[in-house]
Design an enzyme around this catalytic site. Sequence first.
Site, mmCIF file in Angstrom:
data_model
loop_
_atom_site.group_PDB
_atom_site.id
_atom_site.type_symbol
_atom_site.label_atom_id
_atom_site.label_comp_id
_atom_site.label_asym_id
_atom_site.label_seq_id
_atom_site.Cartn_x
_atom_site.Cartn_y
_atom_site.Cartn_z
ATOM 1 N N ASP A 159 -10.242 1.663 0.295
ATOM 2 C CA ASP A 159 -11.420 1.860 1.145
ATOM 3 C C ASP A 159 -11.233 3.054 2.076
ATOM 4 O O ASP A 159 -12.161 3.825 2.325
ATOM 5 C CB ASP A 159 -11.682 0.596 1.959
ATOM 6 C CG ASP A 159 -11.662 -0.643 1.087
ATOM 7 O OD1 ASP A 159 -12.478 -0.731 0.162
ATOM 8 O OD2 ASP A 159 -10.794 -1.511 1.317
ATOM 9 N N HIS A 187 -11.340 -6.717 3.308
ATOM 10 C CA HIS A 187 -11.725 -5.908 2.147
ATOM 11 C C HIS A 187 -12.934 -6.588 1.495
ATOM 12 O O HIS A 187 -12.830 -7.346 0.530
ATOM 13 C CB HIS A 187 -10.570 -5.806 1.160
ATOM 14 C CG HIS A 187 -10.919 -5.075 -0.098
ATOM 15 N ND1 HIS A 187 -11.211 -3.738 -0.112
ATOM 16 C CD2 HIS A 187 -11.043 -5.505 -1.379
ATOM 17 C CE1 HIS A 187 -11.491 -3.366 -1.356
ATOM 18 N NE2 HIS A 187 -11.405 -4.432 -2.138
#
Length: 323
Positions: A159, A187
């Site tokens: 990410d 996440h």
Amino acid sequence: MKEPLRITVTGAAGQIGYAMLFRIASGEMLGVDQPVILQLLEIPPAMNALEGVVMELQDCAFPLLRGVVSTSRPEEAFSGAEFVLLVGARPRGPGMERKDLLEANGAIFTGQGRAINDYASKNVKVLVVGNPANTNCLIAVNNAKDLRPEQFSSMTILDHNRAIALLAERTGVHITEVQDLAVWGNHSATMFPELLSATIGGTPALELVDFEWYRDKFIPTVQQRGAEIIRARGSSSAASAANAAIQHMRLWSLGTNAVTSMGTVSRGDYDITEGIVYSYPVTCSAGKIEIVKRRTLDEFCIDRLRLTENELLEERDAIKHLL
């Protein structure tokens, strides 16, 4: 020549494992002077596919690869392991709610946490890649009773990398110009890619992009990038996830002064509930993950830190019986 280190990869015949193993064997994870022994774990139905992967590894004749173990037995796969990458996880199936996915993976990561505790090196570093990564990591930590929580981490560098690339594209710079960006929390679609402390070529990032773009485009795009990739290619991220896992372990092991993002067991930093696995801005030194202290946060940031924290608390409550 150094003594070989044992690296365990679960779900080793899957797409992420396949994209990862050859790069580990070539030295990209621990360095071009570090021999390795790969210990590969798969479920029994995937053992034939895993044997094909082993043959390919042999056919590459990697100088650093000193041995390969392929097995469906956790006690064999984790034996003496100094690095563990928990990649294999149950994917969400049709009609499954997130709580169903948590429960399905709970059994996997309960067993693997116990096996790591019993058979791996007492100095092992464990990275959880399989989703939902933060809470799967929490389950593994709590079932490895003899190991320290800081020996476990969950992956958010994927990410982090996505956020850097998007910001660099928006501002017309190379990715190396973007510094001090961080991804906080889970996440999941609640993760918070934060730009308040980020810089682009030394200039504060929020001086170079519109706040509306940051709020309405940048944050949702990073949060939903995995789903967008699934829609485009018909399956989830593989090469980019493998790259992030290798990067995570390399930085954790070899160190970095640059700020990156990693999930780690909270000790209350930034008033986040202790005990959950939460992604923070970090640096790495001497094999340890160090949370960046005293990072400036405004009300906008704090609200989003709380949102993703609350989701992690809900996930923790859903699997409390496994902890």
